[in-house]
Design a protein around this motif. Structure first.
Motif, short mmCIF file in Angstrom:
data_model
loop_
_atom_site.label_atom_id
_atom_site.label_comp_id
_atom_site.label_asym_id
_atom_site.label_seq_id
_atom_site.Cartn_x
_atom_site.Cartn_y
_atom_site.Cartn_z
N VAL A 229 0.90 -1.20 0.03
CA VAL A 229 0.03 0.06 -0.16
C VAL A 229 0.77 1.21 -0.09
CG1 VAL A 229 -2.01 -1.00 1.18
CG2 VAL A 229 -0.31 0.08 2.57
N THR A 232 1.24 1.67 -3.63
CA THR A 232 -0.46 1.84 -4.44
C THR A 232 -1.32 2.91 -3.92
OG1 THR A 232 -1.43 0.26 -2.85
CG2 THR A 232 -0.70 -0.49 -4.89
N VAL A 233 -0.92 3.59 -2.89
CA VAL A 233 -1.76 4.69 -2.21
C VAL A 233 -1.24 5.82 -3.30
CG1 VAL A 233 0.00 5.63 -0.68
CG2 VAL A 233 -2.26 5.67 -0.14
N ALA A 243 -5.84 1.10 -0.66
CA ALA A 243 -4.70 1.48 0.13
C ALA A 243 -4.80 2.31 1.39
CB ALA A 243 -3.67 2.23 -0.37
N GLU B 15 -6.22 -4.46 -7.20
CA GLU B 15 -5.62 -3.69 -6.17
C GLU B 15 -4.41 -3.00 -6.46
OE1 GLU B 15 -5.34 -6.14 -2.79
OE2 GLU B 15 -4.29 -4.68 -1.62
#
Lengths: 364, 97
Positions: A229, A232-233, A243, B15
């Motif tokens: 994350v 991905t954030v 995230a 994701e």
């Protein structure tokens, strides 16, 4: 998305399980609200006294084992969510002795363990082992519950089921990041500490709670540093939302760890409520919020379009959970009740947003 | 063949937000006259996303092929994914530098 006769047939047996999980969740949350002090009609006495077992071995047991059944693609694995549904039905019916009513939960966990054993035999990997140990924690918790152990002693094993399932998935995704020599040893130390805490707690509850609390703190630190994350954030749309959900969950896991460290042994009372809901509502439901737009389309084989509206219930969940825990800390019944009601509203709001996103994008 | 691989870049991991080609999940693409066969791997045998990615890949390839082409996407659980299969672009987005 597939929309042939095969996917329609698969929806026919997956959708009722998903609906059964949703109904169990609503009834269990309803019972939880009455339990915390709200006056409302009682759906079934067991919904109040068995709020926790229904949420974990009912709702989450159905959801997680259904997700695994879809992923593994073997028909017999669907017996696990079916057994979890039976557990919820028998618990709510309240007609059988509690130990008997809890037996389907034991079978559900056993089937899930067998499912992991099958996939590990075919393609062994670390993350599958971690998730399998999570399923074994569910089994241990359900056996102890069926034997009549009080929920406050069993609940740590149930937390292990959810925490290890989630961190196992995060460990899998960590493989997309540049390998570090510290990733696995630190993960092993954190999960080992958590499990050590559960085992110690069987004999010495106070020490067990402290050790697992330290383990949760370590795990939250590991997730904060090594989870995907962090990258991905910086994206947009669904990956960014996932995230942010997960990052808020890491903070709640750390808080749960701190409370366990400071207020052990946990027995029914305000800090027990705070620790449990930091982990089960803060950590676990943040993960559910993040993954519902990924998992529901996979289970139902229907397309979904992510809507930024989903941030609202996430924000509401975080604020109301903070209110509830503040109520636990300051012994304010008003804060606790409104915080709990707000969290229930956030969950309902979130699932309505997700369900409407599925329906809106269904192919003509 | 390049057109088919390019079409598969439309298929994203939900994701990570990165396509299956850059993630290294497309193991093989075979083209025979009007028949295309794609081998897609997964990172875990318990992941429920496989059928969704397979279906999205079929749709993406079908759009890139002339009418009447036969498109088959195989979800192969026997294929082993390794991080080395990722493209430099995917690695860069995930902080490999």
């Amino acid at each position: 998305m597939p929309d042939g006769s095969g996917s329609v047939r698969r929806r026919l047996y997956r959708a009722p399980l998903l609906v059964a999980g949703a109904v169990t969740m609503v009834v269990a949350i309803w019972g939880g609200l009455i339990r915390i002090g709200w006056a409302a009609p009682v759906p079934a006495p067991a919904a109040i006294e068995s709020h926790g077992p229904l949420m974990v071995s009912g709702f989450l047991g159905i959801l997680i084992s259904l997700e695994r059944a879809v992923g593994i693609g073997k028909g017999w694995v669907y017996a696990a969510p079916l057994m979890a549904v039976l557990f919820a039905v028998l618990t709510l019916a309240g007609t059988l002795p509690p130990g008997m009513a809890a037996l389907p939960g034991v079978f559900a966990a056993l089937i899930l363990c067998a499912a992991y054993a099958t996939v590990i035999r075919e393609s062994p990997s670390r993350h599958l082992w971690v998730m399998a140990i999570g399923a074994a924690c569910w089994l241990a918790g359900n056996i102890l519950y069926a034997l009549g152990w009080p929920v406050f002693r069993v609940v740590h094993w149930w937390a292990g089921f959810l925490v290890l399932t989630i961190v196992g998935e995060r460990l899998e995704l960590n493989r997309f990041l540049r390998p570090s020599p510290w990733t696995w040893p630190l993960f092993l130390a954190a999960t080992g500490t958590v499990l050590g805490g559960y085992l110690t707690g069987l004999a010495v509850p106070a020490a067990g709670d402290r050790i697992s609390g330290a383990g949760y703190l370590m795990l939250a630190g590991w997730l904060g540093h090594y989870d995907v994350v962090r990258h991905t954030v910086r994206g947009e749309g669904l990956p960014k939302f996932v995230a942010i959900c997960l990052m808020s969950g890491f903070v709640w896991l750390a808080l749960g760890g701190v409370i366990l460290l400071g207020w052990s042994p946990l027995v029914a009372g305000p800090m027990y409520d705070a620790a449990l809901h930091a982990i089960f509502l803060g950590f676990v439901f943040s993960m559910i919020f993040g993954h519902a737009p990924i998992i529901f389309p996979a289970i139902l084989e229907l397309p979904i379009r992510f809507r930024t509206l989903a941030y609202l219930p996430l924000l509401l969940l975080n604020i109301t959970l903070a209110l509830r825990i503040a109520g636990d800390w300051f012994l304010s019944q008003t804060l606790r009740e409104w915080g709990a009601l707000g969290s229930a509203a956030a969950i309902l709001f979130y699932f309505l947003v997700t369900a409407s996103s599925l329906r809106r994008n269904r192919p003509e | 063949m390049d057109t088919i691989r390019e079409s598969l870049r439309e298929v994203l991991d939900p994701e990570l937000g990165i396509n299956v080609v850059d993630l290294g999940l497309v193991f093989d693409v075979r083209l025979n006259d009007l028949a295309v066969e794609v081998d897609l791997g997964m990172t875990s045998p318990t992941c429920p996303l496989g059928p969704v990615l397979k279906s999205n890949a079929e749709t993406a390839v079908r759009k890139a092929m002339p009418d009447g082409a036969r498109v088959t996407v195989n979800l192969r659980s026997d294929l082993t994914w390794e991080p080395s299969r990722m493209s430099p672009e995917a690695k860069s987005r995930l902080g490999w530098k």
